[in-house]
Design an enzyme around this catalytic site. Structure first.
Site, PDB file in Angstrom:
ATOM      1  N   ASP A 124       2.598  -0.455  11.942  1.00 11.01           N
ATOM      2  CA  ASP A 124       2.549  -1.794  12.533  1.00 11.01           C
ATOM      3  C   ASP A 124       3.846  -2.588  12.385  1.00 11.01           C
ATOM      4  OD1 ASP A 124       2.425  -2.121   9.804  1.00 11.01           O
ATOM      5  OD2 ASP A 124       0.757  -3.550   9.826  1.00 11.01           O
TER       6      ASP A 124
ATOM      7  N   THR B  39       4.303   2.652   5.713  1.00  8.01           N
ATOM      8  CA  THR B  39       2.918   2.201   5.833  1.00  8.01           C
ATOM      9  C   THR B  39       2.186   3.099   6.813  1.00  8.01           C
ATOM     10  OG1 THR B  39       1.474   0.450   6.693  1.00  8.01           O
ATOM     11  CG2 THR B  39       3.733   0.470   7.496  1.00  8.01           C
TER      12      THR B  39
ATOM     13  N   ARG C  88       0.842  -5.197  -5.599  1.00  7.94           N
ATOM     14  CA  ARG C  88       1.014  -6.422  -4.824  1.00  7.94           C
ATOM     15  C   ARG C  88       1.325  -7.547  -5.797  1.00  7.94           C
ATOM     16  NH1 ARG C  88      -0.488  -4.782   0.142  1.00  7.94           N
ATOM     17  NH2 ARG C  88      -2.100  -3.185   0.303  1.00  7.94           N
TER      18      ARG C  88
ATOM     19  N   GLY D 222       0.822  -1.209   0.000  1.00  9.63           N
ATOM     20  CA  GLY D 222       0.000   0.000   0.000  1.00  9.63           C
ATOM     21  C   GLY D 222       0.855   1.258   0.000  1.00  9.63           C
TER      22      GLY D 222
ATOM     23  N   ASP E   6      -0.133   2.228   8.656  1.00 10.54           N
ATOM     24  CA  ASP E   6      -0.625   1.431   9.779  1.00 10.54           C
ATOM     25  C   ASP E   6       0.263   1.507  11.023  1.00 10.54           C
ATOM     26  OD1 ASP E   6      -2.621   0.599   8.027  1.00 10.54           O
ATOM     27  OD2 ASP E   6      -1.462  -1.147   7.388  1.00 10.54           O
TER      28      ASP E   6
ATOM     29  N   ARG F  22      -5.387  -1.939   9.305  1.00 14.90           N
ATOM     30  CA  ARG F  22      -5.319  -3.398   9.175  1.00 14.90           C
ATOM     31  C   ARG F  22      -5.518  -4.056  10.537  1.00 14.90           C
ATOM     32  NH1 ARG F  22      -0.576  -6.234   5.857  1.00 14.90           N
ATOM     33  NH2 ARG F  22       0.550  -5.366   7.621  1.00 14.90           N
TER      34      ARG F  22
ATOM     35  N   ASP G  68       5.316  -4.955   6.090  1.00 17.72           N
ATOM     36  CA  ASP G  68       5.889  -6.242   6.437  1.00 17.72           C
ATOM     37  C   ASP G  68       5.910  -7.221   5.265  1.00 17.72           C
ATOM     38  OD1 ASP G  68       3.158  -6.590   6.357  1.00 17.72           O
ATOM     39  OD2 ASP G  68       3.023  -7.680   8.246  1.00 17.72           O
TER      40      ASP G  68
END
Length: 319
Positions: free
Chosen positions: A129, A125, A72, A11, A127, A171, A103
């Site tokens: 994360d 990202t 992707r 993303g 996120d 996510r 990741d």
């Protein structure tokens, strides 16, 4: 090392362009050739690779998204796909690769490093994360986009005396919801890392309504569930007029904040330094405002955690 490559994968995130710019200009500063791989690992397999120069990254630091584009690629998860990518690297005499992404992108970088091609991961990202770094590129911009939206929704919630459920991205991580909820004074914050009883949300809403509170804001991380489903449950149990807003991909776009531009520039430059020093299979990050690097295998084996002190504070301030 004389030739390196750079790609963005997964993303998109605001600040990726600033990272690309830093990688390109830092490489040229050190008299290296730098190649841009377009469309992520799919572009690597397809050989969509072009040499870049200083002008290639002019006037992109303020732009969201990624000029290298992203995609992707399921094929790259296979050994055959990875071998195709390696063949393209050999064809262009590329000796090292910088991968900007999350990741999933790091797993691709890990596989290439294991097969003899040094790779450095740069966390990009919204996120936030990725273990091993306090912040990822794009998180701050997305957070500010969410806060701006909540501020506007609160105006309507106040005017019409409504409860609003706002679903944010992230996510399986709750950082965006937690930080946005604390920054905007949400009554409840629902995140995947905490299994809050739904009845606690109802209790808070009823308690606020009893003392004359006219509106409420509930922030829901997408990893918890559907905002519309939660909105229906809330209205059924409280009889309070409830509306739901799913912010969606607006959170991933926009001009990066100063914080994201600076972070991306620092991380991109550090990634080049690591390749120059002969290192591969590493990830760069920021901890306590210091640029650090970690073994990428170790990072991928860890689990993302939230700031529990912040979560507790959000509870204490939303009484």
């Amino acid at each position: 090392m004389k030739k390196i490559g750079v790609l963005t994968s997964g993303g998109d995130a605001p600040g990726m362009n600033a990272a690309i710019r830093a990688v390109v200009r830092k490489s040229i500063f050190h008299d290296m050739e730098i190649y841009g791989v377009k469309n992520g690992f799919q572009g690597l397999i397809d050989g969509n690779i072009d040499k870049m120069d200083v002008g290639s990254v002019g006037d992109i630091i303020q732009r969201g998204g990624t000029v290298l584009r992203s995609a992707r690629c399921e094929e790259f998860k296979t050994d055959e796909g990875q071998q195709k990518g390696i063949e393209q690297l050999r064809k262009h005499d590329i000796e090292g690769l910088i991968v900007i992404g999350g990741d999933g992108s790091f797993r691709g970088a890990q596989k290439l490093s294991e097969k003899g091609y040094p790779c450095i991961g740069v966390p990009g990202t919204i996120d936030n994360d990725i273990p091993g770094t306090d912040f990822t590129i794009g998180f701050d911009t997305a957070l500010n986009t969410i806060i701006e939206a909540i501020d506007k929704i609160r105006d309507t919630a106040t005017s019409h005396e409504r409860t609003y459920v706002i679903e944010v991205m992230g996510r399986d991580a709750g950082d965006l919801a937690l930080w946005a909820g604390l920054a905007d004074g949400a009554e409840s914050i629902l995140i995947p890392e905490k299994s809050d009883d739904f009845q606690d949300v109802i209790l808070r809403l009823n308690r606020g309504h009893e003392r004359g509170k006219k509106h409420s804001i509930i922030i829901l991380a997408e990893g918890v569930g559907s905002g519309f489903a939660y909105g229906e449950r809330i209205q059924e149990e409280t009889n309070l007029e409830t509306r739901v807003t799913v912010l969606g991909h607006i959170q991933r776009g926009g001009s990066p904040t100063a914080s994201d531009r600076v972070l991306a520039s620092r991380l991109g430059a550090m990634a080049v330094d690591l390749l120059l020093s002969g290192k591969g299979g590493r990830m760069v990050g920021i901890q306590n405002n210091q640029i650090v690097d970690h073994d990428i295998v170790g990072v991928l084996s860890e689990k993302h955690t939230i700031n529990n002190d912040m979560y507790q504070l959000s509870k204490e301030l939303s009484i």
